[in-house]
Design a protein around this motif. Structure first.
Motif, PDB file in Angstrom:
ATOM      1  N   ARG A 206      33.234  26.903  48.467  1.00  0.00           N
ATOM      2  CA  ARG A 206      32.174  27.907  48.349  1.00  0.00           C
ATOM      3  C   ARG A 206      32.660  29.163  47.625  1.00  0.00           C
ATOM      4  O   ARG A 206      31.915  29.784  46.886  1.00  0.00           O
ATOM      5  N   ARG A 207      33.900  29.529  47.857  1.00  0.00           N
ATOM      6  CA  ARG A 207      34.422  30.802  47.336  1.00  0.00           C
ATOM      7  C   ARG A 207      35.326  30.496  46.134  1.00  0.00           C
ATOM      8  O   ARG A 207      36.551  30.388  46.279  1.00  0.00           O
ATOM      9  N   ILE A 208      34.699  30.367  44.982  1.00  0.00           N
ATOM     10  CA  ILE A 208      35.410  29.925  43.778  1.00  0.00           C
ATOM     11  C   ILE A 208      35.554  31.091  42.802  1.00  0.00           C
ATOM     12  O   ILE A 208      34.601  31.844  42.578  1.00  0.00           O
ATOM     13  N   ILE A 209      36.750  31.230  42.234  1.00  0.00           N
ATOM     14  CA  ILE A 209      36.971  32.182  41.140  1.00  0.00           C
ATOM     15  C   ILE A 209      36.802  31.422  39.823  1.00  0.00           C
ATOM     16  O   ILE A 209      37.383  30.352  39.626  1.00  0.00           O
ATOM     17  N   GLN A 239      29.064  34.549  46.935  1.00  0.00           N
ATOM     18  CA  GLN A 239      30.500  34.284  46.979  1.00  0.00           C
ATOM     19  C   GLN A 239      31.073  33.968  45.591  1.00  0.00           C
ATOM     20  O   GLN A 239      32.252  33.642  45.453  1.00  0.00           O
ATOM     21  N   LEU A 240      30.233  34.063  44.592  1.00  0.00           N
ATOM     22  CA  LEU A 240      30.663  33.901  43.190  1.00  0.00           C
ATOM     23  C   LEU A 240      31.635  35.012  42.800  1.00  0.00           C
ATOM     24  O   LEU A 240      31.409  36.188  43.075  1.00  0.00           O
ATOM     25  N   SER A 241      32.741  34.649  42.142  1.00  0.00           N
ATOM     26  CA  SER A 241      33.706  35.637  41.639  1.00  0.00           C
ATOM     27  C   SER A 241      34.107  35.241  40.224  1.00  0.00           C
ATOM     28  O   SER A 241      34.511  34.097  39.989  1.00  0.00           O
ATOM     29  N   THR A 242      34.004  36.171  39.299  1.00  0.00           N
ATOM     30  CA  THR A 242      34.326  35.878  37.905  1.00  0.00           C
ATOM     31  C   THR A 242      35.368  36.860  37.392  1.00  0.00           C
ATOM     32  O   THR A 242      35.240  38.068  37.593  1.00  0.00           O
ATOM     33  N   ILE A 243      36.388  36.334  36.736  1.00  0.00           N
ATOM     34  CA  ILE A 243      37.376  37.166  36.058  1.00  0.00           C
ATOM     35  C   ILE A 243      37.300  36.835  34.572  1.00  0.00           C
ATOM     36  O   ILE A 243      37.512  35.680  34.169  1.00  0.00           O
ATOM     37  N   PHE A 255      46.973  36.904  35.478  1.00  0.00           N
ATOM     38  CA  PHE A 255      47.389  36.343  36.763  1.00  0.00           C
ATOM     39  C   PHE A 255      47.512  37.444  37.813  1.00  0.00           C
ATOM     40  O   PHE A 255      47.187  37.231  38.997  1.00  0.00           O
ATOM     41  N   ASP A 256      47.982  38.619  37.420  1.00  0.00           N
ATOM     42  CA  ASP A 256      48.065  39.749  38.349  1.00  0.00           C
ATOM     43  C   ASP A 256      46.669  40.130  38.851  1.00  0.00           C
ATOM     44  O   ASP A 256      46.483  40.443  40.041  1.00  0.00           O
ATOM     45  N   ARG A 257      45.683  40.082  37.962  1.00  0.00           N
ATOM     46  CA  ARG A 257      44.302  40.405  38.356  1.00  0.00           C
ATOM     47  C   ARG A 257      43.789  39.387  39.375  1.00  0.00           C
ATOM     48  O   ARG A 257      43.136  39.741  40.363  1.00  0.00           O
ATOM     49  N   ILE A 258      44.094  38.116  39.126  1.00  0.00           N
ATOM     50  CA  ILE A 258      43.661  37.066  40.052  1.00  0.00           C
ATOM     51  C   ILE A 258      44.326  37.262  41.413  1.00  0.00           C
ATOM     52  O   ILE A 258      43.675  37.198  42.459  1.00  0.00           O
TER      53      ILE A 258
END
Length: 362
Positions: A206-209, A239-243, A255-258
């Motif tokens: 459910r909680r996907i980046i 619960q959507l997360s986008t980088i 990677f540091d942001r993630i």
């Protein structure tokens, strides 16, 4: 002597680039010798030497008493019939999925008597422009091009319009530029990631980046598919997360942001990451493993492109397919059809989900 040589070459190259990029169009009158002398700060002799070479190379013609004009240089500068070449411009050449694509193109066109001229832009618009200008001088029989930063790069569109006006066969691979009507071969990035995200939902995630490179259209479309899948599930769409990142951003910074995002979630920490491509996913897995993470026990990681190394790393990488060799073969066949004045249709490939060991049901 060497200084004068350098100055006349600069003038010649500038004028030629203006002709190739259609800033100076066929039939246009060139600026006067006096104007060029003032613009470049050189003598009349230096200007005339540059113009003489452009006349000899059939880019410029002199009209007695009327000035200098741009010739129809593409017709008057015919390439040697024995040198049948096809220009191939890609963002990379020697690594990732590109050798498969280029080798497959070459296998097809070489049987028809054509050879490839390769150019590598490193996904840099300036290098793309330099490659286009260099290859325009060589007058290839046709072009196969992967756009550079296709979502944001508009500075070289005039050169693509120049190729259109020259009526030289051309096509795009992997993406395309809006407003340039070359046929294309690409994957259905949006649908592929949409289906992938729904698969993750089906096994409990459910909680996907979603980590996507957004200066090319492939990344934008992959992000659209990711977002669309969440919008179809309103009960957990929050619960959507986008980088989002650019091709010029270093992996370490991304990677540091993630990692920072993950660590800042006190509850409901992300349980999966969909990566823009396999190259990114493989590097991310290596980074996480160095920090003691277990993949997929701690977090699932998914890529895109089915890069060869994806099936050799530990754990093997779940990914979406990219028709590398098939795209190359189809591109080779399509460009030969265009050279022979046959009609062609653009091709969109449907990515397939390849399940391996980097994803764990919840």
């Amino acid at each position: 002597m060497s200084v004068n040589n350098s100055k006349y070459k600069v003038i010649k190259q500038q004028i030629k680039d203006n002709i190739l990029s259609a800033k100076y169009k066929i039939g246009d009158r060139l600026p006067t010798e006096s104007y060029l002398m003032a613009e470049f700060g050189v003598s009349r002799f230096t200007v005339r030497r540059a113009i003489d070479e452009l006349v000899n190379e059939n880019f410029v013609r002199r009209v007695q008493g009327d000035g200098m004009y741009i010739k129809d240089w593409h017709k008057t500068n015919k390439a040697d019939d024995d040198l049948q070449t096809i220009a191939v411009i890609t963002t990379h050449i020697a690594d990732y999925i590109f050798p498969n694509i280029i080798n497959a193109i070459d296998n097809v066109v070489s049987k028809a008597g054509y050879s490839l001229i390769l150019a590598n832009t490193h996904n840099d618009p300036k290098r793309e422009r330099d490659s286009l200008l260099r290859l325009l001088k060589l007058k290839p029989a046709a072009w196969i091009i992967e756009p550079t930063q296709s979502a944001v790069n508009h500075e070289n569109i005039n050169l693509y319009r120049q190729i259109e006006k020259l009526n030289v066969p051309a096509l795009f691979i992997n993406s395309s530029y809006p407003g340039i009507n070359f046929p294309y071969l690409r994957t259905d990035d949006e649908t592929g990631v949409f289906k992938l995200t729904n698969y993750l939902f089906s096994i409990g995630h459910r909680r996907i980046i979603g980590a996507f490179q957004i200066d090319d259209l492939q990344g934008v479309d992959r992000m659209k598919g990711f977002t669309k899948a969440y919008l179809n599930h309103p009960y957990f769409s929050d619960q959507l997360s986008t980088i989002m990142y650019k091709s010029t951003d270093g992996y370490e910074m991304i990677f540091d942001r993630i990692m920072n995002f993950y660590n800042n979630q006190n509850i409901n920490k992300p349980d999966a990451i969909i990566c823009y491509n396999d190259q990114f996913a493989i590097s991310l897995i290596d980074t996480f493993k160095e920090q003691g993470w277990r993949i997929p026990e701690d977090i699932s990681i998914i890529g895109f492109d089915d890069f060869k190394m994806s099936s050799y790393i530990t754990p093997t990488l779940t990914t979406l397919s990219h028709p590398k060799s098939q795209m190359g073969r189809d591109a080779g066949k399509m460009i030969l059809q265009l050279i022979n004045n046959q009609k062609v249709k653009s091709i969109t490939y449907q990515p397939e989900l390849i399940l391996r060991k980097s994803v764990k049901p919840i």
